[in-house]
Scaffold this active site. Structure first.
Site, PDB file in Angstrom:
ATOM      1  N   ARG A   9       0.842  -1.208   0.000  1.00  6.26           N
ATOM      2  CA  ARG A   9       0.000   0.000   0.000  1.00  6.26           C
ATOM      3  C   ARG A   9       0.866   1.243   0.000  1.00  6.26           C
ATOM      4  NH1 ARG A   9      -2.879  -4.037   2.627  1.00  6.26           N
ATOM      5  NH2 ARG A   9      -4.711  -4.579   1.378  1.00  6.26           N
ATOM      6  N   ASP A  61      -0.108  -6.852  -3.201  1.00 11.25           N
ATOM      7  CA  ASP A  61      -1.521  -6.722  -2.829  1.00 11.25           C
ATOM      8  C   ASP A  61      -2.249  -6.025  -3.976  1.00 11.25           C
ATOM      9  OD1 ASP A  61      -3.995  -6.426  -1.207  1.00 11.25           O
ATOM     10  OD2 ASP A  61      -2.675  -6.997   0.434  1.00 11.25           O
ATOM     11  N   HIS A  65      -6.712 -10.591  -3.122  1.00  7.10           N
ATOM     12  CA  HIS A  65      -5.741  -9.493  -2.973  1.00  7.10           C
ATOM     13  C   HIS A  65      -4.685  -9.544  -4.073  1.00  7.10           C
ATOM     14  CE1 HIS A  65      -7.131  -7.551   0.679  1.00  7.10           C
ATOM     15  NE2 HIS A  65      -7.301  -8.723   1.255  1.00  7.10           N
ATOM     16  N   ASP A 116      -6.434 -14.805   2.601  1.00  8.84           N
ATOM     17  CA  ASP A 116      -7.466 -14.014   3.286  1.00  8.84           C
ATOM     18  C   ASP A 116      -8.384 -13.334   2.275  1.00  8.84           C
ATOM     19  OD1 ASP A 116      -5.190 -12.531   2.456  1.00  8.84           O
ATOM     20  OD2 ASP A 116      -5.843 -10.822   3.643  1.00  8.84           O
ATOM     21  N   GLU A 117      -9.554 -12.993   2.722  1.00  8.58           N
ATOM     22  CA  GLU A 117     -10.462 -12.079   2.030  1.00  8.58           C
ATOM     23  C   GLU A 117     -10.516 -12.329   0.520  1.00  8.58           C
ATOM     24  OE1 GLU A 117     -10.187  -8.314   5.082  1.00  8.58           O
ATOM     25  OE2 GLU A 117      -8.650  -8.422   3.528  1.00  8.58           O
ATOM     26  N   TRP A 131      -5.906 -13.975  12.523  1.00 11.81           N
ATOM     27  CA  TRP A 131      -6.043 -12.517  12.660  1.00 11.81           C
ATOM     28  C   TRP A 131      -7.475 -12.112  12.978  1.00 11.81           C
ATOM     29  CZ3 TRP A 131      -8.660  -8.885   9.443  1.00 11.81           C
ATOM     30  CH2 TRP A 131      -9.277  -9.427   8.315  1.00 11.81           C
ATOM     31  N   TRP A 135      -0.245  -2.600   8.612  1.00 12.81           N
ATOM     32  CA  TRP A 135      -0.815  -2.429   7.270  1.00 12.81           C
ATOM     33  C   TRP A 135      -0.724  -0.939   6.944  1.00 12.81           C
ATOM     34  CZ3 TRP A 135      -1.652  -6.884   4.813  1.00 12.81           C
ATOM     35  CH2 TRP A 135      -1.851  -8.029   5.585  1.00 12.81           C
ATOM     36  N   THR A 136      -0.418  -0.618   5.675  1.00 11.60           N
ATOM     37  CA  THR A 136       0.002   0.765   5.429  1.00 11.60           C
ATOM     38  C   THR A 136      -0.918   1.585   4.516  1.00 11.60           C
ATOM     39  OG1 THR A 136       1.438  -0.010   3.657  1.00 11.60           O
ATOM     40  CG2 THR A 136       2.437   0.223   5.836  1.00 11.60           C
TER      41      THR A 136
HETATM   42  C1  ACM Z   1      -5.777  -9.378   6.783  1.00  8.27           C
HETATM   43  O1  ACM Z   1      -5.749  -8.426   7.577  1.00  8.27           O
HETATM   44  N1  ACM Z   1      -6.568  -9.317   5.720  1.00  8.27           N
HETATM   45  C2  ACM Z   1      -4.957 -10.551   6.976  1.00  8.27           C
END
Ligand code: ACM
Ligand code: ZN
Length: 483
Positions: free
Chosen positions: A96, A125, A191, A254-255, A322, A387-388
């Site tokens: 990011r 990402d 992602h 994730d996600e 997480w 996370w940035t």
């Molecule tokens: C995450 O924060 N999506 C691992």
């Protein structure tokens, strides 16, 4: 009496008397009965003796002595110290927003002081690919550059870049000298906008899309029905494995919203061919093929906790917990799986002190409540990510991470009985000058544990900025394809 050391030393016996110590005159004794990371120190009128199995324990002993020395005269004592957890990690998101190599090294230097041993590097990402690739040059030509700074910045210039292989090797070496391993993360199948904007044929629809310039969860994920997607993943992971000697590789997971998979002929065909029952199981199939490939190269694999949702994940995969309201990670550990604790509400350092005060981070219990005795043994350790999306520069990053990351480092090292917040704060105050000396300005002590009203204001302020309508929609309706 306390020795001014972070993380707190697990066992100290005072033997009476005190002396100034000379680090250049430390005597060393090798002792095979110590664990790899354990060490002993004897301080008496004759001087200082360090005992360990090998270089790693010796390094930690010296880190302890560097801090003790600042006390001036040191009480004579016998120290026996070893970590509670073998995995003590910090994560930096360089997708990011990027950090310079020098900035990353400053962070690593501080992490080494607090006996972290893992740097988890989030290098790709939706908003940018950050590793030089010779095999897939478009990842750098296209995937490393987004149209504007994004995340609400008024700066409309192109933003991006990537770390060259030489720069990455330099960082890996810098870490190695400090007994820190670098775990690269190639997030998949979600992602991946940086990947599919470089190679659109790897998504289900094959449509050219730009890199994202906001935070969120995005639906153009890798197609699980196309063989060329697996060829790409194996190919890029070969390149990653060559560059990063660490035994671990993180494959994200994730996600990953399933809207595209639900409507893709190839993904649906894969579900039939592999006798799978759902798109969730398709993600399990995807992960298991990647894991099998990496295992064949001698690697161990880490993945975020959503990877458990398929119910068919390879039991050797190490789960990074997480956000796990259904407690699947604990069940996984109770059945013999390994997990790493990175709890969103306590260890995510991109959230303001108002939402996650220092005390909340420090006092969090990494042995989760639903773990049984076997499950407790499955907790490999702790990790704290930054996370940035909203961390554009290193000054802000230092403010957010320090001192909260130090609290996580201490909880990764000390036994639960030795964790003591009041005592931690005293030792922390003493170490602030060191941080400043190496170029890290931590949050002022008044920020660490703000009063309730400030906490509420800051939490609401942050959520207003960070929760975009797109991310709320994607979270609530991950399977809806409406564009
Ligand atoms: C995450 O924060 N999506 C691992
Ligand atoms: Zn597909």
């Amino acid at each position: 009496m306390i020795l001014n050391v972070i993380p707190r030393i697990n066992k100290v016996d005072y033997t009476g008397g005190e002396s100034y110590i000379d680090l250049a005159a430390v005597k060393y004794t090798a002792d095979d009965s110590y664990g790899d990371e354990a060490y002993g120190i004897v301080i008496n009128a004759e001087g200082v003796e360090v005992i360990s199995k090998g270089e790693k324990g010796k390094f930690y002993a010296m880190k302890t002595l560097e801090q003790i020395k600042n006390m001036g005269k040191v009480p004579h004592c016998v120290i026996k110290d070893a970590p509670e957890f073998p995995y003590r990690g910090f994560m930096i998101d360089s997708s990011r927003h990027m950090q310079s190599v020098d900035e990353i090294k400053k962070y690593i230097e501080a992490a080494a002081r607090y006996k972290f041993n893992i740097f988890h590097w989030h290098i790709c990402d939706d908003q940018g690919w950050r590793m030089e690739s010779e095999k897939y040059p478009l990842l750098n030509e296209k995937g490393s550059w987004r149209d504007c700074h994004g995340f609400g910045s008024p700066n409309m210039e192109k933003y991006g870049g990537y770390y060259t292989k030489d720069e990455i090797r330099d960082i890996v070496n810098f870490c190695e000298e400090r007994f820190i391993e670098v775990v690269p993360e190639i997030d998949m199948p979600g992602h991946v906008t940086a990947i599919v904007s470089s190679y659109p044929e790897l998504s289900c629809r094959g449509v050219q899309i730009p890199l994202e310039t906001t935070g969120g969860i995005f639906k153009n994920i890798l197609c699980a029905g196309k063989e060329e997607v697996f060829d790409f993943c194996f190919g890029i992971l070969d390149e990653v494995a060559e560059l990063f000697p660490c035994k671990y590789i993180h494959i994200g997971g994730d996600e990953a919203p399933k809207a595209r998979w639900c409507n893709c002929e190839k993904c649906q065909q894969r579900i039939k061919d592999e006798h799978l029952n759902s798109v969730e199981e398709l993600q399990g199939y995807f992960a298991n093929r990647i894991i099998a490939y990496l295992k064949s190269k001698g690697k161990e694999v880490l993945a975020w906790n959503e990877s458990l949702n398929s119910g068919i994940l390879d039991g050797d995969c190490i789960i990074c917990d997480w956000m796990d309201r259904a407690h699947k990670s604990e069940a996984y550990a109770n059945q013999g799986g390994k997990i790493i604790i990175e709890d969103f509400y306590h260890y995510y350092l991109d959230y303001p002190y108002g939402m996650t005060p220092l005390k909340k981070t420090y006092t969090y219990e990494p042995y989760l409540k639903k773990l049984d005795s076997k499950g407790r043994k499955g907790v490999l350790g702790v990790e704290t990510p930054i996370w940035t999306e909203y961390i554009e520069d290193f000054g802000k990053m230092c403010y957010m991470c320090f001192p909260r990351m130090i609290a996580v480092g201490e909880r990764g090292w000390v036994t639960p009985e030795n964790a003591n917040y009041a005592d931690f704060k005293i030792r922390l105050r003493n170490d602030i000058p060191y941080l400043k000396e190496i170029g890290i300005t931590p949050a002022d002590e008044r920020e660490w544990d703000p009063p309730l009203k400030v906490r509420i204001d800051r939490t609401l302020g942050h959520l207003k900025k960070a929760l975009s309508p797109a991310s709320i929609k994607a979270t609530l309706f991950p399977n809806r394809e409406d564009d």
